[in-house]
Design a protein around this motif. Structure first.
Motif, PDB file in Angstrom:
ATOM      1  N   LEU A  11     146.926-108.567  90.685  1.00 64.17           N
ATOM      2  CA  LEU A  11     146.109-107.621  91.435  1.00 64.17           C
ATOM      3  C   LEU A  11     146.582-106.187  91.183  1.00 64.17           C
ATOM      4  O   LEU A  11     145.772-105.258  91.131  1.00 64.17           O
ATOM      5  N   ALA A  12     147.880-106.027  90.980  1.00 63.22           N
ATOM      6  CA  ALA A  12     148.400-104.705  90.614  1.00 63.22           C
ATOM      7  C   ALA A  12     147.836-104.257  89.270  1.00 63.22           C
ATOM      8  O   ALA A  12     147.514-103.075  89.076  1.00 63.22           O
ATOM      9  N   LEU A  13     147.682-105.208  88.342  1.00 63.64           N
ATOM     10  CA  LEU A  13     147.082-104.870  87.051  1.00 63.64           C
ATOM     11  C   LEU A  13     145.644-104.393  87.226  1.00 63.64           C
ATOM     12  O   LEU A  13     145.200-103.469  86.535  1.00 63.64           O
ATOM     13  N   VAL A  14     144.917-105.020  88.156  1.00 60.79           N
ATOM     14  CA  VAL A  14     143.553-104.563  88.453  1.00 60.79           C
ATOM     15  C   VAL A  14     143.590-103.138  88.995  1.00 60.79           C
ATOM     16  O   VAL A  14     142.770-102.283  88.639  1.00 60.79           O
ATOM     17  N   GLY A  15     144.565-102.863  89.863  1.00 62.73           N
ATOM     18  CA  GLY A  15     144.709-101.520  90.391  1.00 62.73           C
ATOM     19  C   GLY A  15     144.995-100.504  89.303  1.00 62.73           C
ATOM     20  O   GLY A  15     144.400 -99.413  89.274  1.00 62.73           O
ATOM     21  N   PHE A  16     145.895-100.832  88.371  1.00 58.16           N
ATOM     22  CA  PHE A  16     146.201 -99.916  87.280  1.00 58.16           C
ATOM     23  C   PHE A  16     144.969 -99.679  86.400  1.00 58.16           C
ATOM     24  O   PHE A  16     144.764 -98.575  85.881  1.00 58.16           O
ATOM     25  N   ALA A  17     144.151-100.716  86.236  1.00 59.85           N
ATOM     26  CA  ALA A  17     142.907-100.537  85.482  1.00 59.85           C
ATOM     27  C   ALA A  17     141.993 -99.543  86.195  1.00 59.85           C
ATOM     28  O   ALA A  17     141.374 -98.672  85.563  1.00 59.85           O
ATOM     29  N   GLY A  18     141.910 -99.646  87.525  1.00 62.12           N
ATOM     30  CA  GLY A  18     141.094 -98.694  88.284  1.00 62.12           C
ATOM     31  C   GLY A  18     141.604 -97.280  88.168  1.00 62.12           C
ATOM     32  O   GLY A  18     140.822 -96.322  88.087  1.00 62.12           O
ATOM     33  N   VAL A  19     142.925 -97.122  88.130  1.00 64.01           N
ATOM     34  CA  VAL A  19     143.506 -95.793  87.930  1.00 64.01           C
ATOM     35  C   VAL A  19     143.099 -95.252  86.561  1.00 64.01           C
ATOM     36  O   VAL A  19     142.779 -94.066  86.401  1.00 64.01           O
ATOM     37  N   GLY A  20     143.090 -96.126  85.560  1.00 62.36           N
ATOM     38  CA  GLY A  20     142.674 -95.709  84.225  1.00 62.36           C
ATOM     39  C   GLY A  20     141.242 -95.211  84.187  1.00 62.36           C
ATOM     40  O   GLY A  20     140.939 -94.199  83.559  1.00 62.36           O
ATOM     41  N   ILE A  21     140.351 -95.924  84.893  1.00 60.11           N
ATOM     42  CA  ILE A  21     138.952 -95.479  84.968  1.00 60.11           C
ATOM     43  C   ILE A  21     138.872 -94.137  85.683  1.00 60.11           C
ATOM     44  O   ILE A  21     138.152 -93.227  85.274  1.00 60.11           O
ATOM     45  N   GLY A  22     139.647 -94.012  86.764  1.00 60.95           N
ATOM     46  CA  GLY A  22     139.603 -92.780  87.535  1.00 60.95           C
ATOM     47  C   GLY A  22     140.044 -91.559  86.759  1.00 60.95           C
ATOM     48  O   GLY A  22     139.425 -90.490  86.847  1.00 60.95           O
ATOM     49  N   PHE A  23     141.102 -91.695  85.972  1.00 59.96           N
ATOM     50  CA  PHE A  23     141.632 -90.542  85.236  1.00 59.96           C
ATOM     51  C   PHE A  23     141.027 -90.382  83.845  1.00 59.96           C
ATOM     52  O   PHE A  23     141.392 -89.448  83.118  1.00 59.96           O
ATOM     53  N   ALA A  24     140.112 -91.257  83.465  1.00 56.40           N
ATOM     54  CA  ALA A  24     139.626 -91.291  82.084  1.00 56.40           C
ATOM     55  C   ALA A  24     139.107 -89.958  81.575  1.00 56.40           C
ATOM     56  O   ALA A  24     139.405 -89.549  80.454  1.00 56.40           O
ATOM     57  N   ASN A  25     138.316 -89.270  82.387  1.00 55.26           N
ATOM     58  CA  ASN A  25     137.640 -88.077  81.874  1.00 55.26           C
ATOM     59  C   ASN A  25     138.235 -86.762  82.362  1.00 55.26           C
ATOM     60  O   ASN A  25     137.687 -85.697  82.080  1.00 55.26           O
ATOM     61  N   VAL A  26     139.362 -86.834  83.053  1.00 57.29           N
ATOM     62  CA  VAL A  26     139.981 -85.612  83.561  1.00 57.29           C
ATOM     63  C   VAL A  26     140.439 -84.706  82.416  1.00 57.29           C
ATOM     64  O   VAL A  26     140.040 -83.540  82.319  1.00 57.29           O
ATOM     65  N   VAL A  27     141.267 -85.223  81.535  1.00 62.05           N
ATOM     66  CA  VAL A  27     141.795 -84.403  80.436  1.00 62.05           C
ATOM     67  C   VAL A  27     140.695 -83.993  79.456  1.00 62.05           C
ATOM     68  O   VAL A  27     140.644 -82.828  79.038  1.00 62.05           O
ATOM     69  N   PRO A  28     139.781 -84.895  79.038  1.00 58.52           N
ATOM     70  CA  PRO A  28     138.709 -84.436  78.150  1.00 58.52           C
ATOM     71  C   PRO A  28     137.884 -83.290  78.732  1.00 58.52           C
ATOM     72  O   PRO A  28     137.550 -82.337  78.022  1.00 58.52           O
ATOM     73  N   ILE A  29     137.549 -83.362  80.011  1.00 59.90           N
ATOM     74  CA  ILE A  29     136.771 -82.292  80.640  1.00 59.90           C
ATOM     75  C   ILE A  29     137.531 -80.973  80.592  1.00 59.90           C
ATOM     76  O   ILE A  29     136.993 -79.928  80.216  1.00 59.90           O
ATOM     77  N   LEU A  30     138.795 -81.012  80.960  1.00 59.25           N
ATOM     78  CA  LEU A  30     139.569 -79.776  81.074  1.00 59.25           C
ATOM     79  C   LEU A  30     139.955 -79.208  79.718  1.00 59.25           C
ATOM     80  O   LEU A  30     139.957 -77.985  79.517  1.00 59.25           O
TER      81      LEU A  30
END
Length: 384
Positions: A294-313
């Motif tokens: 379940l922690a791995l699922v959480g880390f996957a969600g973090v990956g989705i959340g941060f996916a476009n932060v750096v590209p946008i900026l």
């Protein structure tokens, strides 16, 4: 200069190689910790050395890339970056490891700016978003690097042999793809006069840099500490713990490959706000559960959340009026790496005083801060 399919794939290959090398180091953080017999605070200091090297590289990246071009700097720094993997568990002691990681950070930062400098102006020329897709290749490389590292550990391959194999493969990929990158463009009129070294950015670049720092501190925490978290806090074997970064990178890659379509439809502030809130919720799940899967699922969600932060900026930093793309990206990266440099050490100190679980709540805090500050993600003000 014509942009061909070969040049586009050359850029994608460079982003892939960067992610693969990055993840290989992440997989072997527990290996390095055990090999040198160091605690979390000392490991944080080692990561701080890498951050210090990155800061030095970023203060000079714009000038070096302006002088030699992205292709040459990507080839040089990317190959050195890959070669330094061989030394991670071969140094004679902890002090030597600090020196190696300082150089590791320097070449990493210049390589990163070089490949972004080639990709960002292409987005402007094409008139459509593509930076998320490029960064998706970085995440895909991270997923592949973490997954292959997990497989190597499961197969009983000695860490040094794994590092040697990855190093050789990535040197070949970086060197070959660099031959297909665009040559150095003609000098911009007045560029020589403007080449007066690094200055701490102000105005729009400073705002973008602070937002990027929030994202990189949180993203870097997953990269640096997630494998150790699963192994140490949840009792996972290292071959399973290595999947923490793999799940994070796989989800981030998938989200980034769809990110350009989202960026074409939604305003940057909307995407940043949603990204921060999703990352905060997913990281909270990963830290509250006692179940590794379940922690791995959480880390996957973090990956989705941060996916476009750096590209946008990063894309925004290349569009600030009156600033050359290489210098805009380097300036925003410099502020971001201030946070990236301090973040691992701070997490290590908090972990020693409390626990690694408590320390990783920093990711939740910064994700919420990023969401709350998303309205400032604009590059329509000239740098001052």
């Amino acid at each position: 200069m014509a942009v061909t399919a070969a040049t586009r794939w050359a850029s994608r290959a460079q982003f892939f190689a960067s992610g693969f090398i990055f993840a290989t180091w992440g997989v072997h953080v527990p290996t390095v910790k055990g090999h040198y017999g160091i605690d979390e605070a000392q490991l944080g200091l080692a990561m701080l050395a890498a951050g210090a090297g990155a800061m030095y590289g970023l203060t000079s990246a714009g000038r070096w890339i302006g002088r030699h071009g992205p292709r040459r700097m990507a080839a040089l720094c990317g190959c050195v970056y890959a070669l330094l993997l061989c030394g991670l568990v071969a140094m004679p002691g902890y002090a030597a490891l600090l020196g190696l990681l300082a150089v590791f950070g320097l070449v990493t930062s210049v390589f990163d700016v070089a490949i972004n400098t080639e990709a960002a102006p292409r987005e402007l020329r094409d008139g459509k978003p593509l930076m998320s897709g490029m960064h998706g290749m970085f995440s895909l490389g991270g997923m592949a690097g973490a997954a292959s590292g997990s497989a190597a550990l499961a197969a009983g391959l000695a860490p040094q042999n794994h590092l040697l194999l990855v190093s050789a493969a990535m040197v070949a990929l970086v060197a070959l793809s660099a031959t297909r990158m665009l040559p150095k463009p003609p000098a911009t009129p007045g560029a020589a006069e403007a080449d007066h070294g690094f200055r701490l950015p102000r105005g729009a670049l400073a705002v973008l840099g602070v937002l990027a720092a929030l994202g990189l501190i949180a993203e870097g925490a997953i990269y640096d500490w997630s494998v150790l978290y699963l192994q140490q806090e949840l009792g996972s074997p290292q071959k399973q713990a290595a999947l923490a970064y793999a799940s994070f990178s796989a989800a981030m890659a998938a989200a980034r490959f769809g990110g350009d379509a989202l960026r074409a439809r939604f305003a940057p502030a909307v995407l940043l706000r949603g990204s921060g809130l999703l990352a905060a919720a997913a990281m909270t799940l990963a830290l509250l559960t006692d179940w590794p899967w379940l922690a791995l699922v959480g880390f996957a969600g973090v990956g989705i959340g941060f996916a476009n932060v750096v590209p946008i900026l990063f894309a925004a930093s290349a569009k600030v009026p009156g600033v050359e793309p290489a210098r805009g990206i380097a300036a925003v990266s410099a502020i971001a790496y201030l946070g990236f440099m301090a973040g691992p050490a701070v997490i290590g100190l908090i972990a020693r005083a409390t626990s690694l679980t408590a320390a990783l709540y920093v990711v939740v805090v910064f994700a919420i801060a990023l969401a709350a500050s998303a309205r400032y993600a604009a590059a329509d003000q000239p740098a001052r």
